[in-house]
Design a protein around this motif. Sequence first.
Motif, short mmCIF file in Angstrom:
data_model
loop_
_atom_site.label_atom_id
_atom_site.label_comp_id
_atom_site.label_asym_id
_atom_site.label_seq_id
_atom_site.Cartn_x
_atom_site.Cartn_y
_atom_site.Cartn_z
N ASP A 90 -4.61 20.76 5.69
CA ASP A 90 -5.85 21.05 6.40
C ASP A 90 -6.49 22.26 5.71
O ASP A 90 -6.09 23.40 5.96
CB ASP A 90 -5.54 21.34 7.87
N ALA A 91 -7.49 22.01 4.87
CA ALA A 91 -8.11 23.08 4.08
C ALA A 91 -8.81 24.10 4.97
O ALA A 91 -8.78 25.30 4.68
CB ALA A 91 -9.08 22.49 3.07
N GLU A 92 -9.42 23.66 6.04
CA GLU A 92 -10.11 24.59 6.94
C GLU A 92 -9.11 25.55 7.60
O GLU A 92 -9.36 26.75 7.69
CB GLU A 92 -10.90 23.84 8.01
N ARG A 93 -8.00 25.01 8.03
CA ARG A 93 -6.95 25.84 8.64
C ARG A 93 -6.40 26.84 7.63
O ARG A 93 -6.21 28.03 7.94
CB ARG A 93 -5.83 24.95 9.17
N ALA A 94 -6.17 26.39 6.40
CA ALA A 94 -5.67 27.28 5.35
C ALA A 94 -6.70 28.37 5.02
O ALA A 94 -6.33 29.52 4.81
CB ALA A 94 -5.32 26.48 4.10
N SER A 95 -7.97 28.01 5.02
CA SER A 95 -9.02 29.00 4.76
C SER A 95 -9.07 30.06 5.86
O SER A 95 -9.22 31.25 5.57
CB SER A 95 -10.40 28.32 4.66
N ARG A 96 -8.92 29.62 7.10
CA ARG A 96 -8.90 30.58 8.21
C ARG A 96 -7.69 31.50 8.10
O ARG A 96 -7.81 32.71 8.34
CB ARG A 96 -8.91 29.85 9.56
N ALA A 97 -6.53 30.95 7.74
CA ALA A 97 -5.33 31.77 7.57
C ALA A 97 -5.52 32.79 6.44
O ALA A 97 -5.12 33.95 6.56
CB ALA A 97 -4.12 30.88 7.28
N LYS A 98 -6.17 32.36 5.37
CA LYS A 98 -6.46 33.26 4.25
C LYS A 98 -7.37 34.40 4.71
O LYS A 98 -7.13 35.56 4.39
CB LYS A 98 -7.12 32.48 3.11
N GLN A 123 -0.16 34.29 0.78
CA GLN A 123 0.33 33.48 -0.33
C GLN A 123 0.46 32.00 0.08
O GLN A 123 0.09 31.11 -0.69
CB GLN A 123 1.67 34.01 -0.84
N ARG A 124 0.97 31.74 1.28
CA ARG A 124 1.08 30.35 1.76
C ARG A 124 -0.29 29.69 1.83
O ARG A 124 -0.47 28.55 1.41
CB ARG A 124 1.77 30.30 3.12
N LEU A 126 -2.97 30.51 0.14
CA LEU A 126 -3.49 30.32 -1.23
C LEU A 126 -2.84 29.13 -1.91
O LEU A 126 -3.51 28.37 -2.64
CB LEU A 126 -3.28 31.59 -2.05
N VAL A 127 -1.55 28.92 -1.70
CA VAL A 127 -0.86 27.77 -2.29
C VAL A 127 -1.46 26.48 -1.74
O VAL A 127 -1.77 25.54 -2.48
CB VAL A 127 0.66 27.82 -2.04
N ARG A 128 -1.63 26.42 -0.42
CA ARG A 128 -2.20 25.22 0.20
C ARG A 128 -3.61 24.93 -0.34
O ARG A 128 -3.93 23.79 -0.66
CB ARG A 128 -2.22 25.38 1.71
N LEU A 129 -4.43 25.97 -0.43
CA LEU A 129 -5.79 25.78 -0.93
C LEU A 129 -5.79 25.35 -2.39
O LEU A 129 -6.60 24.51 -2.80
CB LEU A 129 -6.60 27.05 -0.73
N SER A 130 -4.89 25.91 -3.18
CA SER A 130 -4.78 25.54 -4.59
C SER A 130 -4.41 24.07 -4.76
O SER A 130 -4.97 23.37 -5.60
CB SER A 130 -3.76 26.43 -5.27
N VAL A 131 -3.47 23.59 -3.96
CA VAL A 131 -3.05 22.19 -4.03
C VAL A 131 -4.19 21.28 -3.59
O VAL A 131 -4.43 20.22 -4.17
CB VAL A 131 -1.79 21.94 -3.17
N LYS A 132 -4.91 21.68 -2.57
CA LYS A 132 -5.97 20.84 -1.99
C LYS A 132 -7.16 20.67 -2.93
O LYS A 132 -7.85 19.67 -2.88
CB LYS A 132 -6.43 21.45 -0.65
N GLU A 133 -7.39 21.65 -3.83
CA GLU A 133 -8.55 21.58 -4.74
C GLU A 133 -8.52 20.38 -5.63
O GLU A 133 -7.65 19.90 -6.16
CB GLU A 133 -8.64 22.84 -5.59
#
Length: 133
Positions: A90-98, A123-124, A126-133
Amino acid sequence: MRTFPISIGTPDGLLFQGDAERIVCRSITGDLAILAGHCNFCTALGMGEAHLVLEDGTRREAACIGGMLTMMDGSCRLLATTWEWKEDIDAERASRAKERASAKLAQGGLTDQEYKLVQAKLQRALVRLSVKE
């Protein structure tokens, strides 16, 4: 290319079981690739991007957050603390966590323990967002 049996799981259950040409992930000492015929091996996993290449050449990407990987007698087992396939992130969730983690770090005044925890959360994300790109 030759294949080997691999099982990928988390404490929540089995996520993948089948044959693969290659698994690439981050260990605590750096990135590694496991291919068929790899010697017996055991390592702790770090936090980073991972991918699995299936016998038909399909590449599946994931975020891997800690765990253990073993290659014993030609069979690979990966037990991750967290393993998220690219399509499940969930990119939106990862962005909010970032955003939350970045704001806490910018705010300052954290104890060493709080700093390490917030840094790991960042870091978690950022990893999720990097994979999602």
